[in-house]
Scaffold this motif. Structure first.
Motif, PDB file in Angstrom:
ATOM      1  N   ALA A  49      -3.230 -36.348  82.748  1.00  0.00           N
ATOM      2  CA  ALA A  49      -4.153 -35.516  82.242  1.00  0.00           C
ATOM      3  C   ALA A  49      -6.003 -37.300  81.735  1.00  0.00           C
ATOM      4  N   THR A  74      -6.755 -28.235  80.446  1.00  0.00           N
ATOM      5  CA  THR A  74      -5.129 -28.963  80.064  1.00  0.00           C
ATOM      6  C   THR A  74      -5.400 -27.813  78.726  1.00  0.00           C
ATOM      7  N   LEU A  97       2.887 -32.272  80.044  1.00  0.00           N
ATOM      8  CA  LEU A  97       2.652 -33.618  80.170  1.00  0.00           C
ATOM      9  C   LEU A  97       3.319 -34.360  79.413  1.00  0.00           C
ATOM     10  N   LEU A 136      -0.630 -28.599  81.728  1.00  0.00           N
ATOM     11  CA  LEU A 136      -2.216 -29.319  82.539  1.00  0.00           C
ATOM     12  C   LEU A 136      -1.603 -28.460  84.046  1.00  0.00           C
TER      13      LEU A 136
END
Length: 662
Positions: free
Chosen positions: A469, A487, A508, A539
């Motif tokens: 991200a 996110t 992530l 994400l």
């Protein structure tokens, strides 16, 4: 004379030590050095038949060049005394410095030298065949000449082997770098090339100490009409250990060094014999050989063989133009097929004027010509009948002003006497057909951007991996298209409102999400999705549609060449395909496009069998934009996008691995 020139072209020589010093004296005597040679030894009255001085302080004058053949600890004190008395420079022969773990001693040596040039330590020395000055403690295969090429090597054995060549190459200088504690590659090369009698430079090197300086040297050499050809050994990954990116592995194996040499206009070859043959071309013709090549032989077998061997090297043979085709048909008659490569048969064998007409007519349409001819061995056969053809090759070069290369399909079929006779007439005999083709390709003029210099290398530093991200936000700030996304720190907090399915769900905190099971593709909804162990957040992205190709784009800092750009076919099979090219920054968009055309799978990007054509221009623009960003921001250590999705129009970065220095 001043600086390193005194060391390379000395009028007086001092030698320190016993056995090694005697060898230096012997080699100078054999080569006819006319200046004084002053041995220095604290206990012996004579060394090598010459009166010895007890210390350097007793010498009659500051010597221009000194061979120091004493142990490493004594070397430091000798260098300090020589520098204080104004000596021109020294060869530091002893080993056992940094390469043997003797920390600090090499720095002490450099400090002792001050402004006096030294080569080494752990250095075999220098041979000057032009002036007969040898600071060299061993045998060698060279002889006195008036002009020729220079050789620099980080291996004494390999450069000794090169001097033993019997290929007709005139060698002007031989120089070893050793540990290059003070005088580096670029400085030594520049000093040798500054000698007007030096025509070209050959290198056997393990590394480059000053890439921007060496690029500047290469540009100056080209401007002076002097080519540089290099064997780069030790093609393992030079860069420090980094995050486990595809780029790190795919840009290794010498890719960065080869890219640097290519972009700096330095010919890179793989073997000593190709190095020597390329140097012969540079010696006679300079670094300006054109790409349009013709081949002539009196055998269909040779014509077929040269075509087969040339293709992997990257040499093709353009068709014969109509005017030359007509004239050749008139000379050779209807039986001979006029083509390139040309099998001119043996109808004209022994007819000097007609052979000259054929050779000159064919050569006039090309940048250079290969004339395959293997004279019979003179100890068992009579080579006299080959005389007219050999003379016709020389006449064709003289009449057209184009390089005409006599090529022996087997290297031993041109002996040294014949090779030297060719070279004396301005011809370049090439020995071994496969070697000849590689040398011709290497010697072709380089397309180099004027003033090109790599970025200075940055020191090693710790870095951290941005999560995807963060990475996508950085890319978007640079104008790189990325998928629309949201996110959250947990799956439950992800809100897909405003996004259009199908979705890609990513965890992530992973360098390689696929291997960690942290990628789920083609989702219509988040219902029923389980948490991903180890994820630091999530994400959710819109999936990219209309994809023509998946590409990899990687930029990373290099400890030698500043910044490298790797491009190629991407996706999860990027390392299996290993279809990439590497460039050294800076590059322009047209250079990126040219590099993409070197990919094996380029046809998949350019409409192979009716496939859509990928927007490679958008990919090239994206690559240059990110290169500019890294060049402007020294905290960025690495940017890898794999894959970049190429559409018929546009390119979208769908995965990002970015490291930033802490």
């Amino acid at each position: 004379m001043s600086g390193i020139e005194r060391l390379l072209r000395p009028r007086s020589i001092a030698v320190l030590g016993s056995g090694w010093a005697e060898n230096v004296i012997e080699q100078c005597g054999k080569m006819g050095f006319h200046g004084p040679i002053w041995p220095v030894h604290p206990k012996r009255a004579t060394v090598g038949g010459l009166p010895a001085y007890p210390s350097v302080g007793d010498l009659p004058a500051p010597p221009d060049a000194v061979f120091i053949g004493v142990n490493r600890f004594a070397t430091v004190e000798v260098v300090r005394k020589l520098a204080a008395m104004g000596a021109g420079g020294a060869i530091c022969f002893a080993s056992g410095w940094e390469e043997a773990g003797e920390a600090g001693l090499q720095a002490e040596l450099v400090s002792a030298a001050g402004g006096m040039p030294i080569l080494g330590p752990n250095c075999y020395g220098v041979i000057n065949y032009l002036d007969g000055a040898l600071l060299w403690p061993d045998q060698h295969g060279g002889k006195r000449i008036e002009r020729g090429v220079a050789l620099i090597s980080q291996s004494s054995n390999i450069v000794i082997n090169l001097t033993m060549q019997a290929r007709g190459l005139p060698v002007a200088y031989v120089a070893c770098l050793g540990n290059a504690a003070q005088v580096g590659l670029a400085e030594l090369a520049a000093a040798l090339l500054a000698d007007e009698r030096v025509t070209a430079l050959g290198l056997y090197i393990e590394g480059i100490d000053d890439a921007p300086g060496f690029a500047a040297l290469a540009e100056a050499a080209r401007a002076a009409g002097k080519g540089i050809v290099c064997i780069k050994s030790g093609k393992t990954e030079l860069s420090r250990a980094a995050a486990a990116s595809h780029t790190a592995s795919l840009a290794g194996g010498g890719a960065a060094s080869s890219a640097f040499l290519r972009q700096a206009g330095i010919a890179e070859v793989e073997t000593p014999e190709v190095l020597l043959e390329t140097l012969k071309i540079f010696h006679q013709h300079g670094p300006k050989l054109g790409p349009r090549i013709c081949s002539l032989s009196c055998s269909g077998g040779e014509a077929g063989l040269v075509a087969d061997l040339a293709a992997p090297v990257g040499i093709d043979f353009p068709p014969v133009p109509e005017a030359q085709r007509t004239r050749l048909g008139e000379i050779l008659g209807p039986i001979v097929t006029i083509a390139n490569p040309l099998d001119y048969h043996t109808f004209i064998w022994g007819d000097g004027p007609r052979t000259t007409d054929v050779f000159a007519t064919m050569l006039s349409a090309y940048d250079a010509g290969i004339f395959i001819i293997d004279p019979p061995r003179p100890d068992r056969c009579d080579p006299a009948s080959y005389g007219p053809a050999l003379e016709a090759i020389a006449a064709a070069q003289e009449m057209t002003g184009r390089p005409a290369f006599p090529v022996a399909s087997l290297p031993e079929n041109f002996d040294e006497a014949l090779a030297e006779a060719f070279m004396a007439r301005g011809l370049v005999p090439l020995m071994g057909l496969g070697t000849a083709l590689q040398a011709i390709k290497a010697a072709q003029r380089a397309d180099v951007a004027p003033g090109w210099r790599p970025l200075p290398a940055l020191p090693a530093r710790d870095s951290r991996l941005l999560d995807e991200a963060e990475g996508k936000a950085l890319l978007a700030a640079q104008g790189v298209p990325v998928p629309r996304a949201v996110t959250a720190t947990s799956l439950a907090a992800l809100n897909p409102d405003g996004l259009t399915a199908p979705f890609a769900l990513k965890g992530l905190g992973f360098a390689h999400k696929t291997e960690a099971g942290a990628v789920r593709l083609g989702l219509a909804t988040l219902d029923g999705q389980a948490e991903m162990p180890g994820a630091t957040g999530y994400l959710l992205e819109e999936m990219v549609t209309g994809v023509v190709a998946e590409m990899l784009l990687g930029l990373r800092r290099d400890p030698v060449y500043g910044l490298t750009l790797t491009l190629g076919m991407g996706g999860v099979t990027a390392e299996v395909l290993a279809d990439t090219v590497t460039l050294v920054w800076p590059v322009a968009e047209d250079e990126v496009l040219a590099a993409l055309r070197r990919l094996r799978l380029w046809p998949l990007l350019s409409g192979y069998r009716g496939r859509p054509v990928a927007d490679v221009a958008a990919f090239a623009a994206l690559a240059v934009r990110l290169g500019q960003a890294m060049a402007a921001d020294p905290t960025l250590e690495e940017i890898e996008i794999n894959p970049v999705m190429l559409r018929a129009e546009g390119a979208v970065a769908v995965d990002a691995l970015i490291r930033r220095a802490e």
